[in-house]
Design a protein around this motif. Structure first.
Motif, PDB file in Angstrom:
ATOM      1  N   UNK A 292       0.830  -1.212   0.000  1.00 41.64           N
ATOM      2  CA  UNK A 292       0.000   0.000   0.000  1.00 41.64           C
ATOM      3  C   UNK A 292       0.863   1.260   0.000  1.00 41.64           C
ATOM      4  N   UNK A 293       2.037   1.180   0.606  1.00 45.98           N
ATOM      5  CA  UNK A 293       2.941   2.339   0.637  1.00 45.98           C
ATOM      6  C   UNK A 293       3.460   2.695  -0.745  1.00 45.98           C
ATOM      7  N   UNK A 294       3.643   1.688  -1.581  1.00 43.18           N
ATOM      8  CA  UNK A 294       4.209   1.925  -2.916  1.00 43.18           C
ATOM      9  C   UNK A 294       3.137   2.064  -3.992  1.00 43.18           C
ATOM     10  N   UNK A 295       1.920   1.611  -3.680  1.00 37.12           N
ATOM     11  CA  UNK A 295       0.831   1.640  -4.674  1.00 37.12           C
ATOM     12  C   UNK A 295      -0.428   2.179  -4.000  1.00 37.12           C
ATOM     13  N   UNK A 296      -0.704   3.461  -4.138  1.00 39.53           N
ATOM     14  CA  UNK A 296      -1.900   4.005  -3.482  1.00 39.53           C
ATOM     15  C   UNK A 296      -3.152   3.226  -3.874  1.00 39.53           C
ATOM     16  N   UNK A 297      -3.905   2.824  -2.847  1.00 38.35           N
ATOM     17  CA  UNK A 297      -5.119   2.016  -3.075  1.00 38.35           C
ATOM     18  C   UNK A 297      -6.218   2.482  -2.151  1.00 38.35           C
ATOM     19  N   UNK A 298      -7.457   2.214  -2.541  1.00 38.03           N
ATOM     20  CA  UNK A 298      -8.590   2.492  -1.658  1.00 38.03           C
ATOM     21  C   UNK A 298      -8.681   1.376  -0.612  1.00 38.03           C
ATOM     22  N   UNK A 299      -9.440   1.643   0.448  1.00 37.03           N
ATOM     23  CA  UNK A 299      -9.668   0.599   1.466  1.00 37.03           C
ATOM     24  C   UNK A 299     -10.349  -0.622   0.823  1.00 37.03           C
ATOM     25  N   UNK A 300     -11.258  -0.369  -0.096  1.00 38.32           N
ATOM     26  CA  UNK A 300     -11.963  -1.480  -0.761  1.00 38.32           C
ATOM     27  C   UNK A 300     -10.969  -2.369  -1.509  1.00 38.32           C
ATOM     28  N   UNK A 301      -9.999  -1.741  -2.165  1.00 37.67           N
ATOM     29  CA  UNK A 301      -9.003  -2.544  -2.895  1.00 37.67           C
ATOM     30  C   UNK A 301      -8.128  -3.342  -1.926  1.00 37.67           C
ATOM     31  N   UNK A 302      -7.758  -2.716  -0.834  1.00 35.77           N
ATOM     32  CA  UNK A 302      -6.910  -3.426   0.139  1.00 35.77           C
ATOM     33  C   UNK A 302      -7.664  -4.637   0.705  1.00 35.77           C
ATOM     34  N   UNK A 303      -8.922  -4.417   1.048  1.00 36.27           N
ATOM     35  CA  UNK A 303      -9.726  -5.517   1.606  1.00 36.27           C
ATOM     36  C   UNK A 303      -9.943  -6.630   0.573  1.00 36.27           C
ATOM     37  N   UNK A 304      -9.849  -6.281  -0.721  1.00 37.96           N
ATOM     38  CA  UNK A 304     -10.028  -7.287  -1.775  1.00 37.96           C
ATOM     39  C   UNK A 304      -8.975  -8.400  -1.650  1.00 37.96           C
ATOM     40  N   UNK A 305      -7.793  -8.053  -1.151  1.00 37.48           N
ATOM     41  CA  UNK A 305      -6.766  -9.090  -0.983  1.00 37.48           C
ATOM     42  C   UNK A 305      -7.214 -10.135   0.042  1.00 37.48           C
ATOM     43  N   UNK A 306      -7.900  -9.681   1.087  1.00 35.43           N
ATOM     44  CA  UNK A 306      -8.419 -10.655   2.064  1.00 35.43           C
ATOM     45  C   UNK A 306      -9.559 -11.460   1.454  1.00 35.43           C
ATOM     46  N   UNK A 307     -10.454 -10.781   0.738  1.00 34.13           N
ATOM     47  CA  UNK A 307     -11.581 -11.509   0.124  1.00 34.13           C
ATOM     48  C   UNK A 307     -11.064 -12.541  -0.874  1.00 34.13           C
ATOM     49  N   UNK A 308     -10.021 -12.170  -1.631  1.00 31.57           N
ATOM     50  CA  UNK A 308      -9.409 -13.127  -2.565  1.00 31.57           C
ATOM     51  C   UNK A 308      -8.834 -14.333  -1.815  1.00 31.57           C
ATOM     52  N   UNK A 309      -8.173 -14.054  -0.691  1.00 30.27           N
ATOM     53  CA  UNK A 309      -7.542 -15.152   0.066  1.00 30.27           C
ATOM     54  C   UNK A 309      -8.595 -16.085   0.654  1.00 30.27           C
ATOM     55  N   UNK A 310      -9.711 -15.536   1.074  1.00 28.06           N
ATOM     56  CA  UNK A 310     -10.800 -16.394   1.590  1.00 28.06           C
ATOM     57  C   UNK A 310     -11.290 -17.294   0.456  1.00 28.06           C
ATOM     58  N   UNK A 311     -11.519 -16.682  -0.707  1.00 25.78           N
ATOM     59  CA  UNK A 311     -11.968 -17.440  -1.890  1.00 25.78           C
ATOM     60  C   UNK A 311     -10.964 -18.541  -2.248  1.00 25.78           C
ATOM     61  N   UNK A 312      -9.679 -18.236  -2.144  1.00 31.88           N
ATOM     62  CA  UNK A 312      -8.622 -19.163  -2.579  1.00 31.88           C
ATOM     63  C   UNK A 312      -8.247 -20.201  -1.530  1.00 31.88           C
ATOM     64  N   UNK A 313      -8.784 -20.065  -0.323  1.00 31.85           N
ATOM     65  CA  UNK A 313      -8.368 -20.951   0.772  1.00 31.85           C
ATOM     66  C   UNK A 313      -8.988 -22.340   0.624  1.00 31.85           C
ATOM     67  N   UNK A 314      -8.496 -23.273   1.425  1.00 34.81           N
ATOM     68  CA  UNK A 314      -8.986 -24.656   1.376  1.00 34.81           C
ATOM     69  C   UNK A 314      -9.978 -24.952   2.498  1.00 34.81           C
TER      70      UNK A 314
END
Ligand code: ADE
Ligand code: ZN
Length: 335
Positions: A292-314
């Motif tokens: 996030x320090x190197x790539x300005x992002x919205x909170x929604x975009x940052x949270x997308x990484x968690x949502x992706x990880x939930x989707x990708x989990x086993x």
């Protein structure tokens, strides 16, 4: 933004438990077990963590694991990592271990897995952190050794969700492990593999086709093949990306050049992970903050990484729904 990231619920999918061995614990275990290490202090150990590629890291990483002898050592290592998960609000973690790093030194498969598993069970009860365990084959070793490792894993099938492939990618393509992955699948294991970290995009395609992987570890070099990127978007094939690792091992020169945010915006199921945090300078929060320090992002975009990880989990669908709910509520209340 810093506070938003720190308290954001997280799911980690790419973490080598041997890579969480902090210099302090390395020293303690070396003394406890009478193992000689070529360092006089923790500062000296940290000074040695100056890598120019994957292999220069792996040489030090395998040496560090020499201090792990008894089941309690594997427990202590895993428990220390789980306490860091608690600090970083990691709610679920999928952990790799490298059995051959230990069995090749005369430490039994059972010693390693029983220590790790006991810590994971305790974390579920005492910290509310859930987990899955994935065993990796070391790709610089031969197929026979991988088959033997698979055999040793069978009595522990209830503790292991899948098999993976790690270590030196260059010179050890996925083809080398096609047969052992096939056997692992027959035994009911899910498969993943490191691919496209240092190696070419063709390693990603070959891992998908030959090893039948459901998740790609790293995969950042997929951008060298436009058709592959489109296929990954289309199939929502997850990539477990490890930003600080990629900088430390010089996959990218600096975080500003990392492609993770661009890939997320193209619709790939990319996730943020710490890989070997004791060696690469940071756990989950540090990785999120660096991106996030190197790539300005919205909170929604940052949270997308968690949502992706939930989707990708086993984990199962109910548990996915629960973690999704927690994450969406956090976003709604804190964005
Ligand atoms: N083993 C531990 N960390 C690794 C990495 N980043 N790539 C390949 N093998 C590994
Ligand atoms: Zn890794």
């Amino acid at each position: 933004m810093k506070q938003f990231i720190k308290a954001l619920p997280k799911v980690e999918l790419h973490l080598h438990i041997e890579g969480t061995l902090e210099p302090e614990l390395m020293f303690e275990l070396a003394q406890r077990n009478g193992v000689e290490i070529p360092f006089q202090s923790c500062d000296e150990i940290r000074a040695a963590y100056n890598f120019h590629n994957l292999q220069s890291f792996l040489d030090i990483y395998y040496q560090g694991a020499d201090v792990l002898i008894h089941e309690q050592d594997f427990f202590d290592l895993t428990w220390a990592y789980l306490l860091r998960c608690q600090q970083d609000n990691v709610l679920h973690t999928e952990i790799f271990f490298d059995p051959q790093t230990h069995t090749d030194r005369g430490i039994s498969f059972d010693t390693a897995i029983n220590g790790i598993h006991r810590a994971l069970e305790q974390a579920k009860l005492e910290l509310g952190i859930s987990s899955k365990l994935i065993m990796c084959f070391l790709r610089h070793l031969d197929e026979t050794s991988a088959f033997e490792t698979l055999r040793q894993a069978l009595p522990h099938k209830d503790k292991i969700i899948g098999v993976g492939l790690d270590s030196s990618e260059l010179g050890h393509p996925p083809q080398k492990f096609e047969r052992v992955f096939q056997r692992a699948i027959e035994h009911g294991f899910i498969t993943v593999a490191h691919a496209g970290e240092e190696g070419p995009a063709s390693n990603i395609q070959d891992s998908l086709e030959l090893l039948k992987i459901t998740r790609i570890d790293h995969g950042v070099r997929c951008t060298e093949d436009r058709a592959l990127v489109e296929q990954l978007v289309e199939n929502r094939t997850p990539l477990t990306v490890c930003p600080l690792s990629n900088i430390k091992l010089k996959v990218f020169d600096e975080m500003g050049q990392h492609n993770i945010v661009e890939l997320m915006r193209q619709g790939l199921c990319v996730t943020i992970n710490s890989d070997d945090p004791a060696y690469f300078g940071g756990y989950m929060n540090d990785n999120f903050l660096a991106v996030a320090g190197a790539h300005p992002m919205s909170e929604t975009e940052i949270a997308q990484f968690t949502l992706n990880a939930i989707e990708a989990s086993f984990i199962g669908e109910d548990e996915k729904a629960r973690l999704n709910r927690i994450t969406r509520e956090y976003l709604a209340n804190n964005a």
